[in-house]
Scaffold this active site. Sequence first.
Site, PDB file in Angstrom:
ATOM      1  N   ARG A  43       0.840  -1.214   0.000  1.00  0.00           N
ATOM      2  CA  ARG A  43       0.000   0.000   0.000  1.00  0.00           C
ATOM      3  C   ARG A  43       0.866   1.251   0.000  1.00  0.00           C
ATOM      4  NH1 ARG A  43      -3.097   2.419   4.770  1.00  0.00           N
ATOM      5  NH2 ARG A  43      -4.367   4.036   3.796  1.00  0.00           N
ATOM      6  N   HIS A  47       0.567   4.084  -2.802  1.00  0.00           N
ATOM      7  CA  HIS A  47       0.157   5.462  -2.494  1.00  0.00           C
ATOM      8  C   HIS A  47       1.270   6.473  -2.776  1.00  0.00           C
ATOM      9  CE1 HIS A  47      -3.775   4.998  -0.025  1.00  0.00           C
ATOM     10  NE2 HIS A  47      -3.674   4.056  -0.923  1.00  0.00           N
ATOM     11  N   TRP A 187     -10.069  -8.844   2.437  1.00  0.00           N
ATOM     12  CA  TRP A 187     -10.799  -9.199   1.211  1.00  0.00           C
ATOM     13  C   TRP A 187     -10.805 -10.717   0.990  1.00  0.00           C
ATOM     14  CZ3 TRP A 187      -7.878  -4.793   1.705  1.00  0.00           C
ATOM     15  CH2 TRP A 187      -8.430  -3.583   1.264  1.00  0.00           C
TER      16      TRP A 187
HETATM   17  C1  HEM Z   1      -5.952  -1.234   1.559  1.00  0.00           C
HETATM   18  C2  HEM Z   1      -8.875   1.496  -1.171  1.00  0.00           C
HETATM   19  C3  HEM Z   1      -6.382   0.231  -5.122  1.00  0.00           C
HETATM   20  C4  HEM Z   1      -3.248  -2.162  -2.342  1.00  0.00           C
HETATM   21  C5  HEM Z   1      -6.937  -0.379   1.160  1.00  0.00           C
HETATM   22  C6  HEM Z   1      -7.899   0.233   2.033  1.00  0.00           C
HETATM   23  C7  HEM Z   1      -8.727   0.991   1.267  1.00  0.00           C
HETATM   24  C8  HEM Z   1      -8.286   0.868  -0.086  1.00  0.00           C
HETATM   25  C9  HEM Z   1      -9.917   1.812   1.757  1.00  0.00           C
HETATM   26  C10 HEM Z   1      -7.953   0.015   3.545  1.00  0.00           C
HETATM   27  C11 HEM Z   1      -6.916   0.887   4.266  1.00  0.00           C
HETATM   28  C12 HEM Z   1      -6.937   0.603   5.755  1.00  0.00           C
HETATM   29  O1  HEM Z   1      -8.001   0.802   6.360  1.00  0.00           O
HETATM   30  O2  HEM Z   1      -5.900   0.194   6.296  1.00  0.00           O
HETATM   31  C13 HEM Z   1      -8.493   1.321  -2.489  1.00  0.00           C
HETATM   32  C14 HEM Z   1      -9.218   1.847  -3.617  1.00  0.00           C
HETATM   33  C15 HEM Z   1      -8.542   1.474  -4.729  1.00  0.00           C
HETATM   34  C16 HEM Z   1      -7.368   0.736  -4.293  1.00  0.00           C
HETATM   35  C17 HEM Z   1     -10.497   2.665  -3.569  1.00  0.00           C
HETATM   36  C18 HEM Z   1      -8.963   1.745  -6.153  1.00  0.00           C
HETATM   37  C19 HEM Z   1      -8.941   0.792  -7.066  1.00  0.00           C
HETATM   38  C20 HEM Z   1      -5.250  -0.415  -4.695  1.00  0.00           C
HETATM   39  C21 HEM Z   1      -4.117  -0.727  -5.526  1.00  0.00           C
HETATM   40  C22 HEM Z   1      -3.220  -1.391  -4.744  1.00  0.00           C
HETATM   41  C23 HEM Z   1      -3.810  -1.507  -3.422  1.00  0.00           C
HETATM   42  C24 HEM Z   1      -3.963  -0.314  -6.994  1.00  0.00           C
HETATM   43  C25 HEM Z   1      -1.859  -1.929  -5.091  1.00  0.00           C
HETATM   44  C26 HEM Z   1      -1.472  -2.250  -6.313  1.00  0.00           C
HETATM   45  C27 HEM Z   1      -3.788  -2.212  -1.070  1.00  0.00           C
HETATM   46  C28 HEM Z   1      -3.272  -3.066  -0.008  1.00  0.00           C
HETATM   47  C29 HEM Z   1      -4.061  -2.800   1.125  1.00  0.00           C
HETATM   48  C30 HEM Z   1      -5.028  -1.797   0.718  1.00  0.00           C
HETATM   49  C31 HEM Z   1      -2.140  -4.081  -0.122  1.00  0.00           C
HETATM   50  C32 HEM Z   1      -3.952  -3.442   2.502  1.00  0.00           C
HETATM   51  C33 HEM Z   1      -3.120  -2.608   3.440  1.00  0.00           C
HETATM   52  C34 HEM Z   1      -3.022  -3.182   4.823  1.00  0.00           C
HETATM   53  O3  HEM Z   1      -3.320  -4.362   5.040  1.00  0.00           O
HETATM   54  O4  HEM Z   1      -2.605  -2.449   5.727  1.00  0.00           O
HETATM   55  N1  HEM Z   1      -7.196   0.035  -0.137  1.00  0.00           N
HETATM   56  N2  HEM Z   1      -7.389   0.663  -2.926  1.00  0.00           N
HETATM   57  N3  HEM Z   1      -5.024  -0.876  -3.433  1.00  0.00           N
HETATM   58  N4  HEM Z   1      -4.851  -1.488  -0.614  1.00  0.00           N
HETATM   59 FE1  HEM Z   1      -6.152  -0.482  -1.788  1.00  0.00          FE
END
Ligand code: HEM
Length: 287
Positions: A43, A47, A187
Amino acid sequence: VFGAPPAQKEAVKRDYGAVRKAIADLLEADEYDDGSFGPILVRLAWHSSGSYDKATNSGGSNGATMRFSPESDYEANAGLKVARDLLEPVKAKFPWLTYADLYTLGGVVAVEEMGGPTIPWKEGRSDMDSGNACGPDGRLPDASLDQKHLRDIFYRMGFNDQEIVALSGAHALGRCHADRSGYVNPWTFAPTTFSNQYFTLLRDEKWSKKKWKGPLQYEDSSKQLMMLPTDMALIWDKKFKPYVMEYASDEEKFFKDFAAAFSKLLENGVPRTQGEAPAAASPAPAA
Ligand code: HEM
């Protein structure tokens, strides 16, 4: 006793294999989340890079501007201090390494260590020394919105529909945190393994609205897993859906397409001298 001649003293061996190993050694942590810092490093890499705007060639991973306010405080970046702090000892051990290279390589090593594909990555990013170059807020996606928003955000970075779906497959990893995004739960059932499970679940599960006081999210029949509104958009949109179905049935294709799209994401906006192949040479993986 004389020291080494100055020229030799200054010649630092830039050992990216050693950097990779140092990052890999940080990942496992029984006490944190599902037992790994891997997901949050992915993430962080995303970001740091997802602020890119192709039209103005601004934002992106170069500069590592997320270390500074205001970018560090953008709502979308909530919680990422955990990942930046985790990487500090690696920066201290390899002072020649830039934060911008470190934050992107962190995501690459995490994906690879969690069983994902090899991601082409190349060093050469530099660091800004203040927050003056931070991009404006609002360049990262808002999970409460729809497919139009996803296209607005990702087309701005230069991605197409197939790449949007491939990149979203990273949500096989990690979880949502109430105190970071307001959403809860992972997820997939294996949030520290890089796989195509996000797509098989999108295809096969019956997703319904979670009944709770928090923001709108979807849950599976076990009520343990989640999807964001933007995740559901991938199966509702008739142009996105074929890619979801393809990646659900062909993990190898997903791995190949993810590697290409993630590599492109981390490379966006990185200045390369003319003729230099971007992200061509990937250093040998950590032993
Ligand atoms: C986690 C939104 C795309 C990788 C999250 C979270 C949100 C989010 C709301 C939860 C954050 C938290 O509460 O800790 C989105 C949205 C996307 C998107 C709206 C639009 C498509 C992506 C992309 C990647 C990604 C492109 C990487 C290629 C991750 C990962 C986590 C995460 C690995 C887990 C982080 C953790 O476990 O702490 N995302 N995301 N996301 N996202 Fe996305």
